[in-house]
Design a protein around this motif. Structure first.
Motif, short mmCIF file in Angstrom:
data_model
loop_
_atom_site.label_atom_id
_atom_site.label_comp_id
_atom_site.label_asym_id
_atom_site.label_seq_id
_atom_site.Cartn_x
_atom_site.Cartn_y
_atom_site.Cartn_z
N SER A 4 -2.61 -21.96 -25.25
CA SER A 4 -3.83 -22.43 -24.02
C SER A 4 -4.40 -21.19 -23.53
N ARG A 5 -5.13 -20.79 -23.00
CA ARG A 5 -6.05 -19.91 -22.80
C ARG A 5 -6.00 -20.24 -21.12
N ILE A 6 -5.89 -19.84 -20.21
CA ILE A 6 -6.15 -18.99 -18.86
C ILE A 6 -6.60 -18.20 -17.86
N GLU A 139 3.58 -19.98 -24.24
CA GLU A 139 3.23 -19.57 -22.88
C GLU A 139 1.33 -19.37 -22.93
N PRO A 140 0.80 -20.32 -22.27
CA PRO A 140 -0.85 -19.92 -21.50
C PRO A 140 -0.38 -18.54 -21.28
N ASP A 141 -2.19 -17.97 -21.57
CA ASP A 141 -1.81 -16.12 -21.58
C ASP A 141 -3.94 -16.21 -20.97
N SER A 142 -3.52 -15.14 -20.87
CA SER A 142 -5.17 -14.76 -21.04
C SER A 142 -5.91 -13.80 -22.43
N TYR A 143 -7.07 -14.28 -22.13
CA TYR A 143 -7.52 -13.62 -23.19
C TYR A 143 -7.48 -12.07 -23.48
N ALA A 144 -7.59 -11.33 -22.38
CA ALA A 144 -7.33 -9.80 -22.18
C ALA A 144 -5.38 -10.14 -21.77
N VAL A 224 -11.04 -4.81 -19.73
CA VAL A 224 -11.22 -5.55 -19.47
C VAL A 224 -12.56 -4.39 -17.88
N VAL A 225 -12.14 -3.34 -18.06
CA VAL A 225 -13.05 -2.63 -16.88
C VAL A 225 -14.28 -1.80 -18.15
N SER A 340 -11.91 -21.06 -30.13
CA SER A 340 -10.82 -21.47 -28.08
C SER A 340 -10.12 -20.08 -28.13
N ASP A 341 -10.09 -18.72 -28.20
CA ASP A 341 -10.16 -17.63 -27.75
C ASP A 341 -11.21 -17.72 -26.54
N PHE A 342 -11.84 -17.82 -26.60
CA PHE A 342 -13.02 -17.48 -25.39
C PHE A 342 -13.47 -18.21 -25.05
N GLU A 343 -12.92 -19.54 -24.93
CA GLU A 343 -12.50 -21.23 -24.28
C GLU A 343 -13.60 -20.77 -22.21
#
Length: 351
Positions: A4-6, A139-144, A224-225, A340-343
């Motif tokens: 899952s993505r956060i 564990e939920p994780d962010s895309y970056a 990210v930047v 779903s990676d980009f949700e």
């Protein structure tokens, strides 16, 4: 299957507690009879791609310090097989278990080599190919990546400790340490982010296990930047690479030659952030974050906490949405691009 993505900011906020959970989970898993073949490895070869490869600087340095033959290699370099490496165990790292290059490395591993997978997401294609698996617990994780990356460092330290026969581990109190360092990072980054956002590029410089932080920092700044960034080993940087400094942000990690390097860069007018356990005063162009003296792997996690705060602030200053990505390469993951990676992402062109 994807974890899952956060958002990136949610990952920062949840990270300390997640790392404590991951440490407890991996300790239990490594003690199980199922992982006897991994614990018995004497010539481990670590492989990964992207952030996973950066994290591998940690166990390789630890094991070499303990006298255990070890090295890391990009997964793409062993897609044709492991015949050129003297190894009895191939340890592959892929948070989602779908990286195409890492899957190819497992598929081409020589017979008789134990294939061990370190994952966050289970089940996964890489886990299906492995003889033994260690996972972070979905564990939920962010895309970056936030939690996925630092959790991988925790797990790799525990694996290295098991291979080296270490008694105990350094992860008690990690949640409190993460919180304390993030508060310090907020203050340091606030002083440099306006000027840092105008820099055209960044260099990260470190030695030993902290090379993982330099490499991960360069990746985060790029994705990210949207800032051109590179990572260098300290002594190599001194042999000419630093000559291109100019409107650049310098991230220096360490307590030895790194301190003089940071002072030299700042003295020449270049914006520099020194992340160190030494007591170094700030000066013109020089900002510092002082870390507690800890084991190398814990230090790398805390360095990454500083990096995450830096990229979050620079992203806001440059008006680049953290969850936006420009390129979606559909040949880097098993089964192609998983939307779903980009949700949680709000895609936009580069700003």
């Amino acid at each position: 299957m994807s974890g899952s993505r956060i958002t990136f900011l949610q990952g920062q906020a949840a990270q300390g507690a997640a790392l404590a959970r991951i440490a407890a989970r991996v300790r239990t898993r490594l003690a199980s009879p199922e992982l006897a073949a991994l614990r018995a490895a004497r010539r481990p070869l670590f492989t990964g791609i992207g952030a996973s490869y950066a994290a591998l600087a940690v166990p390789v340095q630890q094991l070499r310090d303990a006298g255990v033959v070890s090295q890391r290699v990009l997964s793409s370099e062993i897609e044709a097989g492991t015949g050129g490496f003297d190894t009895d165990c191939l340890i592959a790292v892929s948070q989602g278990g779908r990286s195409s290059e890492t899957l190819a490395a497992f598929q081409c591993a020589a017979p008789g080599i134990v294939k061990a997978a370190l994952l966050n997401v289970v089940p996964s294609p890489l886990g299906d190919l492995a003889d033994v698996t260690v996972d972070l617990g979905n564990e939920p994780d962010s895309y970056a990546s936030t939690i996925g990356y630092t959790g991988t460092v925790v797990a790799l330290d525990l694996i290295a400790g098991a291979l080296a026969g270490r008694d105990g581990d350094p992860w008690d109190g990690i949640e409190e340490r993460v919180t304390a360092v993030q508060l310090q990072a907020v203050e340091a980054v606030a002083g440099l982010c306006e000027r840092g956002a105008r820099c055209v590029a960044s260099d990260g410089v470190a030695a030993g296990a902290s090379r993982a932080s330099a490499e991960e920092g360069a990746l985060l700044l790029r994705e990210v930047v949207r800032m051109t960034a590179a990572a260098s080993a300290t002594r190599n940087y001194l042999h000419g690479e630093m000559e291109s400094a100019g409107n650049t942000l310098h991230l220096v990690y360490g307590d030895g030659r790194e301190i003089e390097l940071a002072r030299s860069l700042a003295g020449a007018g270049h914006l520099t952030l020194l992340i160190t356990t030494a007591d170094v005063d700030i000066a013109e162009n020089l900002f510092t974050v002082r870390l507690p003296r800890t084991a190398d792997a814990v230090r790398v996690v805390l360095e990454t906490v500083v990096l995450q705060e830096l990229v979050a602030r620079l992203s806001a200053e440059r008006d680049v949405p953290i969850e936006s990505f420009v390129f979606a390469n559909d040949d880097t993951k098993e089964g192609g691009l998983d939307m779903s990676d980009f949700e949680v992402a709000a895609h936009s062109p580069a700003g």
